[in-house]
Write a protein that holds these residues in place. Structure first.
Motif, PDB file in Angstrom:
ATOM      1  N   HIS A  55     111.079  -5.545 -12.955  1.00  0.00           N
ATOM      2  CA  HIS A  55     111.116  -4.755 -14.200  1.00  0.00           C
ATOM      3  C   HIS A  55     110.572  -3.301 -14.074  1.00  0.00           C
ATOM      4  O   HIS A  55     111.148  -2.337 -14.449  1.00  0.00           O
ATOM      5  N   ASP A  56     109.480  -3.071 -13.266  1.00  0.00           N
ATOM      6  CA  ASP A  56     108.647  -2.148 -13.306  1.00  0.00           C
ATOM      7  C   ASP A  56     108.370  -2.041 -11.881  1.00  0.00           C
ATOM      8  O   ASP A  56     107.399  -2.406 -11.410  1.00  0.00           O
ATOM      9  N   GLU A  57     108.803  -0.845 -10.995  1.00  0.00           N
ATOM     10  CA  GLU A  57     108.413  -0.664  -9.579  1.00  0.00           C
ATOM     11  C   GLU A  57     107.717   0.602  -9.401  1.00  0.00           C
ATOM     12  O   GLU A  57     107.622   0.811  -8.534  1.00  0.00           O
ATOM     13  N   SER A  58     107.414   1.352 -10.625  1.00  0.00           N
ATOM     14  CA  SER A  58     106.578   2.377 -10.294  1.00  0.00           C
ATOM     15  C   SER A  58     105.117   2.118  -9.580  1.00  0.00           C
ATOM     16  O   SER A  58     104.607   1.196  -9.511  1.00  0.00           O
ATOM     17  N   ALA A  59     104.543   3.259  -9.350  1.00  0.00           N
ATOM     18  CA  ALA A  59     103.286   3.145  -8.695  1.00  0.00           C
ATOM     19  C   ALA A  59     102.354   2.595  -9.319  1.00  0.00           C
ATOM     20  O   ALA A  59     101.432   1.819  -8.703  1.00  0.00           O
ATOM     21  N   GLY A  60     102.182   2.694 -10.706  1.00  0.00           N
ATOM     22  CA  GLY A  60     101.168   2.024 -11.372  1.00  0.00           C
ATOM     23  C   GLY A  60     101.475   0.765 -11.862  1.00  0.00           C
ATOM     24  O   GLY A  60     100.589   0.106 -12.608  1.00  0.00           O
ATOM     25  N   SER A  61     102.488   0.168 -11.619  1.00  0.00           N
ATOM     26  CA  SER A  61     102.941  -0.976 -11.783  1.00  0.00           C
ATOM     27  C   SER A  61     101.854  -2.337 -11.030  1.00  0.00           C
ATOM     28  O   SER A  61     101.692  -2.049  -9.994  1.00  0.00           O
TER      29      SER A  61
END
Length: 568
Positions: A195-201
């Motif tokens: 659902h969230d593959e951003s760096a901060g996930s």
């Protein structure tokens, strides 16, 4: 002419147009421009020309009889000797000196040759040392050119080739890591993306987390795949994943096609709607391999716009054509009993038969049995009402997690009590705590499992219903449902049909499972059907007394009133 040592080595046969002897060879600057580098590579690969003679000829023109000394080879690596001119030459200067200028002596060691042996061992005035000169001399310039050309690693094309090899190796490692992670996820039927593959996930999804695990065991993967991968070659995007999955699917289909070979085959087709509301058609092939083993392979999943017979037929033909399979090799069709599939005139069965008259249609026997049992149960009102009531009871008991926990707790207490009384056998895997299972028309085996679970958990179910009926904290509607379910469950009619259907369906469930064996042929199928009919007949003719005794024993155990069966 003095004797020559190692004549075989010194008089080698040269298949190139270049002479080894410095006194005979053509000058580099006299060659065409496109041949000069080729000549330089040749002479560098061969090294300096150094014939070793027993005796070198004396210089007859000089007052002092002097001659060339082979010890000079050791002190000057660039030194060459020509037996043709009895002169010394410099290999680097020959290869890289330019066309001689008017300055005297500039071409002595490259063109004319040096043979003033008196000046060789003359201290600082040694002719060889004078030729070498300082760091910026013409000789040292030629030596640097010689070393650069000899050391091919320093060449720009070699450096680029080495860099390209490293880039290619890193790209292969990234691609291999991606494929390994995807193969594992595909085999385990897991989703790729998060659902969230951003760096901060904290959770980047199954695919990226799997790559991280692989990197934790391999430093190369960590450095090449995760840290230093170029932005246009990470091989982790959704589009790349779809492309790789497509390639893997093609490889699997290719393997299936090779496994089939020239054999005839049957097709099994069914369609269903996925989560995105798209109609998907599954195509399965059934065939006999070279070892005469019956094999079933899932070939493809195709999106179809509708379930019309012609649409399905065109989709099937396309799938077979894409895999180099011929419709004429079909020897059987297996679909469900819907009108668009088994229609005599315009159904999928009829359309395939027009293409291949040997493609006989067979309705799934397990499905036929299921439809027959459902239809028969609905014709008997008591049985139909029983399943309706059983489903209602299960819904009431399993309506919330609290009730489910109460059901499990009561079941555990009941099992412990029966073990203590010696009514249950103990052993590994026995007396497992389970839940009530709901029946469904799509799978008749679910009815049998539902009856089994309800019979096994009968005491726990009654206890939960009584608890709900007496609990003032729940709504009056829930209490009303519990009271109604309790009256149904503790009735003699419900218990009687529960045991009756368990005996009947224990027999039909065996047949249902046999009919789903992929190795089953038509003769064994008909034999299994006949045996089932015999068992059902024996139950009807001779099973009444034992059934009635079992029902009465069950009613006594659970304090259920038994009616007077002799009363009119």
């Amino acid at each position: 002419m003095p004797d020559v040592v190692n004549v075989a080595e010194q008089t080698e046969v040269i298949t190139t147009p270049y002479q080894r002897d410095p006194g005979k060879r053509c000058q580099i600057w006299e060659l065409p421009p496109d041949k000069q580098d080729d000549a330089r590579h040749f002479y560098i690969s061969k090294g300096a020309y150094r014939p070793e003679l027993e005796e070198y000829p004396f210089d007859e023109k000089s007052k002092h009889r002097r001659r060339f000394q082979k010890d000079w080879y050791t002190n000057f690596w660039w030194l060459e000797y020509s037996t043709h001119t009895d002169s010394a030459y410099c290999l680097p200067c020959f290869l890289f000196s330019k066309k001689p200028v008017a300055r005297c002596g500039s071409d002595t060691f490259s063109v004319k040759g040096f043979r003033n042996w008196k000046k060789v061992n003359d201290g600082k005035a040694c002719a060889f040392l004078t030729h070498v000169g300082g760091p910026d001399s013409a000789h040292n310039y030629s030596v640097r050119c010689y070393e650069d050309l000899k050391t091919s690693v320093a060449h720009i094309d070699k450096a680029m080739e080495k860099r390209n090899e490293k880039v290619e190796s890193n790209a292969r490692l990234r691609l291999k890591t991606t494929i390994d992670a995807m193969r594992w996820l595909i085999f385990q039927a897991c989703s790729f993306r998060g659902h969230d593959e951003s760096a901060g996930s904290k959770n980047h999804g199954n695919f990226l987390e799997m790559v991280k695990i692989l990197a934790s065991y391999n430093k190369d993967v960590a450095g090449v795949v995760l840290e230093n991968a170029p932005g246009n070659a990470k091989y982790t995007s959704g589009e790349v994943q779809k492309e790789i999955v497509g390639i893997l699917a093609l490889e699997v289909q290719k393997a299936i096609r090779e496994e089939i070979g020239n054999a005839k085959f049957c097709i099994m087709v069914d369609e269903a709607r996925d989560e995105s509301k798209k109609e998907q058609m599954a195509v399965v092939l059934r065939f006999a391999n070279k070892e005469a083993e019956i094999i079933e392979r899932f070939l493809d999943l195709v999106h179809v716009n509708d379930t019309a017979a012609l649409t399905l037929k065109n989709a099937i033909c396309t799938v077979l054509s894409d895999n180099n399979l011929n419709v004429q090799d079909i020897r059987g069709q297996a679909y469900d009993g819907a009108s668009n599939m088994r229609g005599e005139w315009n159904g999928l069965k009829a359309l395939i038969l027009r293409e291949c008259p040997y493609a006989y249609y067979i309705h799934c026997m397990a499905r036929q049995l299921q439809l027959a049992l459902v239809a028969a149960s609905r014709e008997v009102h008591e049985v139909h009402n029983f399943f309706q009531n059983a489903n209602f009871v299960i819904n009431v008991v399993s309506a919330s997690t609290k009730r489910s926990d109460e059901l499990l707790a009561n079941q555990a207490e009941e099992i412990a009590r029966e073990i203590e009384l010696g009514e249950l056998d103990t052993g590994r895997g026995q007396n497992q705590i389970g839940t009530l299972q709901r029946p469904g028309d799509t799978r008749w085996s679910s009815h049998y499992k539902s009856i089994q679970s309800l019979k096994k958990m009968f005491a726990a179910t009654v206890a939960v219903l009584r608890g709900i009926a007496s609990d003032r904290s729940v709504s009056k509607y829930s209490r009303g449902d519990a009271v109604g379910s309790l009256k149904i469950v503790i009735s003699f009619d419900f218990v009687f049909i529960l045991h009756l259907m368990e005996k009947i369906m224990k027999i039909t469930d065996v047949l249902c499972k046999k009919l789903q064996y992929k190795s089953l042929d038509i003769l064994n199928a008909m034999d299994s059907v006949s045996n089932t009919k015999v068992l059902l007949g024996e139950l009807r003719e001779h099973g009444w007394d034992s059934l009635l005794e079992e029902v009465k024993s069950f009613c006594v155990k659970h304090e259920i009133d038994i009616p007077d069966l002799d009363r009119k």
